[in-house]
Scaffold this motif. Structure first.
Motif, PDB file in Angstrom:
ATOM      1  N   GLN A 154      61.632 -21.107   6.881  1.00 24.52           N
ATOM      2  CA  GLN A 154      61.120 -21.724   8.097  1.00 24.52           C
ATOM      3  C   GLN A 154      59.594 -21.744   8.145  1.00 24.52           C
ATOM      4  O   GLN A 154      59.011 -22.364   9.006  1.00 24.52           O
ATOM      5  CB  GLN A 154      61.647 -20.965   9.321  1.00 24.52           C
ATOM      6  N   ILE A 155      58.938 -21.050   7.206  1.00 22.06           N
ATOM      7  CA  ILE A 155      57.496 -20.973   7.220  1.00 22.06           C
ATOM      8  C   ILE A 155      56.908 -22.341   6.896  1.00 22.06           C
ATOM      9  O   ILE A 155      57.290 -22.978   5.918  1.00 22.06           O
ATOM     10  CB  ILE A 155      57.009 -19.936   6.191  1.00 22.06           C
ATOM     11  N   ASP A 156      55.964 -22.779   7.706  1.00 28.89           N
ATOM     12  CA  ASP A 156      55.377 -24.111   7.519  1.00 28.89           C
ATOM     13  C   ASP A 156      54.189 -24.017   6.573  1.00 28.89           C
ATOM     14  O   ASP A 156      53.043 -23.935   6.984  1.00 28.89           O
ATOM     15  CB  ASP A 156      54.933 -24.684   8.869  1.00 28.89           C
ATOM     16  N   ILE A 157      54.468 -23.987   5.278  1.00 31.13           N
ATOM     17  CA  ILE A 157      53.409 -23.986   4.280  1.00 31.13           C
ATOM     18  C   ILE A 157      53.754 -25.051   3.252  1.00 31.13           C
ATOM     19  O   ILE A 157      53.945 -24.782   2.079  1.00 31.13           O
ATOM     20  CB  ILE A 157      53.256 -22.604   3.612  1.00 31.13           C
ATOM     21  N   GLN A 158      53.876 -26.255   3.707  1.00 29.84           N
ATOM     22  CA  GLN A 158      54.233 -27.357   2.822  1.00 29.84           C
ATOM     23  C   GLN A 158      52.974 -27.919   2.172  1.00 29.84           C
ATOM     24  O   GLN A 158      51.968 -28.160   2.840  1.00 29.84           O
ATOM     25  CB  GLN A 158      54.940 -28.466   3.615  1.00 29.84           C
ATOM     26  N   PRO A 159      52.989 -28.132   0.859  1.00 29.59           N
ATOM     27  CA  PRO A 159      51.806 -28.684   0.195  1.00 29.59           C
ATOM     28  C   PRO A 159      51.564 -30.125   0.601  1.00 29.59           C
ATOM     29  O   PRO A 159      52.495 -30.911   0.729  1.00 29.59           O
ATOM     30  CB  PRO A 159      52.165 -28.582  -1.294  1.00 29.59           C
ATOM     31  N   VAL A 160      50.298 -30.452   0.815  1.00 30.19           N
ATOM     32  CA  VAL A 160      49.952 -31.846   1.067  1.00 30.19           C
ATOM     33  C   VAL A 160      48.986 -32.360   0.015  1.00 30.19           C
ATOM     34  O   VAL A 160      48.836 -33.557  -0.172  1.00 30.19           O
ATOM     35  CB  VAL A 160      49.328 -32.030   2.475  1.00 30.19           C
ATOM     36  N   HIS A 161      48.334 -31.444  -0.702  1.00 36.74           N
ATOM     37  CA  HIS A 161      47.386 -31.867  -1.735  1.00 36.74           C
ATOM     38  C   HIS A 161      48.127 -32.603  -2.841  1.00 36.74           C
ATOM     39  O   HIS A 161      49.099 -32.133  -3.386  1.00 36.74           O
ATOM     40  CB  HIS A 161      46.675 -30.642  -2.310  1.00 36.74           C
ATOM     41  N   GLY A 162      47.653 -33.782  -3.188  1.00 34.51           N
ATOM     42  CA  GLY A 162      48.256 -34.547  -4.266  1.00 34.51           C
ATOM     43  C   GLY A 162      49.220 -35.617  -3.779  1.00 34.51           C
ATOM     44  O   GLY A 162      49.599 -36.501  -4.529  1.00 34.51           O
ATOM     45  N   GLU A 163      49.622 -35.545  -2.502  1.00 30.68           N
ATOM     46  CA  GLU A 163      50.549 -36.551  -1.987  1.00 30.68           C
ATOM     47  C   GLU A 163      49.826 -37.854  -1.639  1.00 30.68           C
ATOM     48  O   GLU A 163      50.452 -38.904  -1.534  1.00 30.68           O
ATOM     49  CB  GLU A 163      51.273 -36.012  -0.752  1.00 30.68           C
ATOM     50  N   ASN A 164      48.510 -37.775  -1.435  1.00 33.40           N
ATOM     51  CA  ASN A 164      47.703 -38.960  -1.150  1.00 33.40           C
ATOM     52  C   ASN A 164      48.227 -39.741   0.042  1.00 33.40           C
ATOM     53  O   ASN A 164      48.234 -40.980   0.043  1.00 33.40           O
ATOM     54  CB  ASN A 164      47.633 -39.883  -2.379  1.00 33.40           C
ATOM     55  N   ALA A 165      48.669 -39.007   1.065  1.00 28.91           N
ATOM     56  CA  ALA A 165      49.206 -39.673   2.254  1.00 28.91           C
ATOM     57  C   ALA A 165      48.159 -40.565   2.910  1.00 28.91           C
ATOM     58  O   ALA A 165      48.496 -41.564   3.554  1.00 28.91           O
ATOM     59  CB  ALA A 165      49.705 -38.617   3.249  1.00 28.91           C
ATOM     60  N   TRP A 166      46.880 -40.247   2.718  1.00 29.29           N
ATOM     61  CA  TRP A 166      45.798 -41.002   3.347  1.00 29.29           C
ATOM     62  C   TRP A 166      45.637 -42.401   2.762  1.00 29.29           C
ATOM     63  O   TRP A 166      44.941 -43.234   3.326  1.00 29.29           O
ATOM     64  CB  TRP A 166      44.485 -40.230   3.189  1.00 29.29           C
ATOM     65  N   LEU A 167      46.281 -42.661   1.616  1.00 28.38           N
ATOM     66  CA  LEU A 167      46.179 -43.982   1.003  1.00 28.38           C
ATOM     67  C   LEU A 167      47.237 -44.938   1.528  1.00 28.38           C
ATOM     68  O   LEU A 167      47.295 -46.095   1.103  1.00 28.38           O
ATOM     69  CB  LEU A 167      46.296 -43.870  -0.525  1.00 28.38           C
ATOM     70  N   LYS A 168      48.085 -44.461   2.446  1.00 28.20           N
ATOM     71  CA  LYS A 168      49.204 -45.263   2.917  1.00 28.20           C
ATOM     72  C   LYS A 168      48.961 -45.848   4.306  1.00 28.20           C
ATOM     73  O   LYS A 168      49.884 -46.251   4.989  1.00 28.20           O
ATOM     74  CB  LYS A 168      50.482 -44.420   2.922  1.00 28.20           C
ATOM     75  N   GLY A 169      47.701 -45.824   4.730  1.00 28.85           N
ATOM     76  CA  GLY A 169      47.389 -46.382   6.041  1.00 28.85           C
ATOM     77  C   GLY A 169      46.829 -45.332   6.965  1.00 28.85           C
ATOM     78  O   GLY A 169      46.612 -44.172   6.589  1.00 28.85           O
ATOM     79  N   ASP A 170      46.586 -45.737   8.212  1.00 30.61           N
ATOM     80  CA  ASP A 170      46.033 -44.801   9.182  1.00 30.61           C
ATOM     81  C   ASP A 170      47.028 -43.683   9.472  1.00 30.61           C
ATOM     82  O   ASP A 170      48.226 -43.923   9.675  1.00 30.61           O
ATOM     83  CB  ASP A 170      45.694 -45.533  10.486  1.00 30.61           C
ATOM     84  N   ILE A 171      46.523 -42.441   9.500  1.00 34.27           N
ATOM     85  CA  ILE A 171      47.365 -41.273   9.735  1.00 34.27           C
ATOM     86  C   ILE A 171      46.663 -40.344  10.709  1.00 34.27           C
ATOM     87  O   ILE A 171      45.494 -40.532  11.044  1.00 34.27           O
ATOM     88  CB  ILE A 171      47.648 -40.516   8.421  1.00 34.27           C
ATOM     89  N   GLU A 172      47.376 -39.325  11.139  1.00 31.53           N
ATOM     90  CA  GLU A 172      46.776 -38.300  11.985  1.00 31.53           C
ATOM     91  C   GLU A 172      46.116 -37.263  11.086  1.00 31.53           C
ATOM     92  O   GLU A 172      46.775 -36.604  10.280  1.00 31.53           O
ATOM     93  CB  GLU A 172      47.841 -37.630  12.855  1.00 31.53           C
ATOM     94  N   TRP A 173      44.803 -37.120  11.239  1.00 30.06           N
ATOM     95  CA  TRP A 173      44.041 -36.249  10.345  1.00 30.06           C
ATOM     96  C   TRP A 173      44.027 -34.814  10.878  1.00 30.06           C
ATOM     97  O   TRP A 173      43.261 -34.461  11.749  1.00 30.06           O
ATOM     98  CB  TRP A 173      42.612 -36.764  10.178  1.00 30.06           C
ATOM     99  N   THR A 174      44.906 -34.001  10.338  1.00 31.01           N
ATOM    100  CA  THR A 174      44.899 -32.572  10.660  1.00 31.01           C
ATOM    101  C   THR A 174      43.853 -31.878   9.789  1.00 31.01           C
ATOM    102  O   THR A 174      43.427 -32.415   8.747  1.00 31.01           O
ATOM    103  CB  THR A 174      46.267 -31.944  10.369  1.00 31.01           C
ATOM    104  N   PRO A 175      43.399 -30.675  10.166  1.00 34.14           N
ATOM    105  CA  PRO A 175      42.443 -29.943   9.315  1.00 34.14           C
ATOM    106  C   PRO A 175      42.958 -29.736   7.898  1.00 34.14           C
ATOM    107  O   PRO A 175      42.195 -29.845   6.936  1.00 34.14           O
ATOM    108  CB  PRO A 175      42.267 -28.621  10.062  1.00 34.14           C
ATOM    109  N   ARG A 176      44.255 -29.464   7.755  1.00 36.26           N
ATOM    110  CA  ARG A 176      44.818 -29.253   6.423  1.00 36.26           C
ATOM    111  C   ARG A 176      44.762 -30.526   5.594  1.00 36.26           C
ATOM    112  O   ARG A 176      44.414 -30.508   4.414  1.00 36.26           O
ATOM    113  CB  ARG A 176      46.269 -28.779   6.538  1.00 36.26           C
ATOM    114  N   LEU A 177      45.112 -31.659   6.215  1.00 34.13           N
ATOM    115  CA  LEU A 177      45.101 -32.923   5.488  1.00 34.13           C
ATOM    116  C   LEU A 177      43.677 -33.325   5.128  1.00 34.13           C
ATOM    117  O   LEU A 177      43.422 -33.881   4.045  1.00 34.13           O
ATOM    118  CB  LEU A 177      45.763 -34.009   6.335  1.00 34.13           C
TER     119      LEU A 177
END
Length: 394
Positions: free
Chosen positions: A8-31
């Motif tokens: 249940q721990i929320d420590i999902q990796p986001v580095h390398g997913e390049n979610a920012w290249l898929k359009g406007d997103i919500e920019w969290t500090p982690r992202l």
């Protein structure tokens, strides 16, 4: 009792997913951290050298619209990462702790380092343990399992030869039981076939071997014997690679230790990818015990912070790191020495996995890689870094 599950721990990796290249997103500090680490690596530039052009040419121009300029984004993420770096993992007394990962007070702190096996403590955070000792905190090491199945039969034979020799040299004839047990164990090992389960006596000897190694490593790190705890959680004692389910009896053992020490800091394994799931069950036991403490309103929990480390199998992604402890060349050498005290886990350890490197080599490579990542982003050129993520009970 509700058992808290580490999944249940929320420590999902986001580095390398390049979610920012898929359009406007919500920019969290982690992202935001992840995106700038990616951009820094792609351009070969440190954070503070990134330009508006770098952002525009690599699909991050939306950040320019949000923050105004590359400089504004760069300095925001640079300061964010800079505040993770500390040479005082237990908190620096009499210092402003506003931007530090840990509180200045109380000082010194009572600390428990939970180690799933009798070597994970030094493999995962040996440099930080050494630093905490030198900074005069009261450190307890809690070895959660015996680690007995990870000892080769050759180690048992070697120790049995020593016991037999010691008996012959120093003990009188009133040692028939020792002689009988020696012959019994020797006969079992001589006739043991692949796939045979060890007897309880052999498992006990293997557990003693690992206890001795853990005590030696703790002595090297100047941790007194009264602060070394062998919990021998029952779920591990199946005698097989496949363990028993983790249950209330395991949680209660951990909870009793927490109530005895009343820690201000807890360090627990966050490396849940070990081959046979022991780390996950050990972490579940600690987090479930913390749940129990919270449900009972234990006051010590209000003053306690929980930090998760990773060990021989993986490292935290840069976007998750909340405390980064720099390790000097001398401290890294001391960490290696502490790991080497666990001699049964060197070349002949049964569960090295698919990685051919020894545990001390994995640890050093991982810690140096984290230091290099920080250096590439524009920070000081440290020899090594041990990284941690804070766990906050729901």
């Amino acid at each position: 009792m509700r058992l808290n599950l580490s999944s249940q721990i929320d420590i999902q990796p986001v580095h390398g997913e390049n979610a920012w290249l898929k359009g406007d997103i919500e920019w969290t500090p982690r992202l935001l951290r992840s995106a700038l680490a990616w951009l820094s690596e792609k351009t070969g530039k440190s954070l503070l050298k990134l330009t508006d052009k770098d952002y525009s040419e690599n699909g991050l121009d939306q950040l320019l619209r949000i923050y105004g300029s590359a400089y504004d984004v760069n300095i925001r993420v640079f300061n964010d990462l800079q505040h993770t770096i500390t040479g005082w993992p237990g908190g620096k007394p009499n210092a402003d702790d506003t931007d530090r990962p840990e509180r200045a007070f109380p000082y010194p702190k009572r600390i428990i380092v939970f180690s799933p096996h009798p070597d994970d403590d030094v493999i995962s955070m040996g440099g930080t343990i050494s630093r905490l000792v030198r900074q005069h905190h009261d450190i307890h090491i809690a070895y959660q399992t015996s680690g007995n199945i990870a000892v080769n039969d050759e180690e048992v034979t070697r120790f049995m030869h020593f016991i037999n020799g010691f008996k012959s040299l120093f003990l009188d004839d009133a040692t028939e039981e020792i002689s009988r047990k020696y012959k019994e164990v020797k006969n079992f090992l001589s006739n043991k076939k692949e796939g045979d389960l060890d007897t309880r006596d052999v498992l006990t000897i293997k557990g003693l071997i690992r206890r001795g190694e853990a005590r030696t490593a703790c002595a090297y790190n100047h941790i007194p014997k009264e602060r070394i705890h062998f919990l021998d959680l029952p779920f591990y004692e199946s005698g097989k690679v496949e363990k028993l389910p983790m249950g209330e009896v395991d949680v209660n053992i951990v909870y009793d230790l927490l109530c005895e020490v009343k820690p201000h800091q807890i360090y627990v394994a966050g490396d849940l990818a070990d081959p046979h799931g022991t780390h996950r069950k050990c972490t579940d036991a600690v987090l479930a015990a913390i749940d129990v403490a919270k449900s009972r309103g234990d006051e010590w929990l209000n003053e306690c912070r929980i930090w998760m480390y990773r060990g021989a199998w993986a490292e935290w992604d840069i976007e998750n790191i909340e405390m980064a402890v720099p390790i000097s060349p001398e401290e890294l050498r001391m960490k290696r020495n502490a790991i080497l005290k666990h001699s049964s886990q060197m070349e002949f350890a049964p569960f090295l996995g698919n990685d051919s490197r020894l545990f001390w080599q994995r640890a050093e490579d991982r810690n140096r890689a984290t230091a290099k990542l920080y250096h590439d982003l524009g920070f000081a050129d440290y020899e090594a870094i041990e990284a941690f993520v804070e766990y906050k009970p729901l």
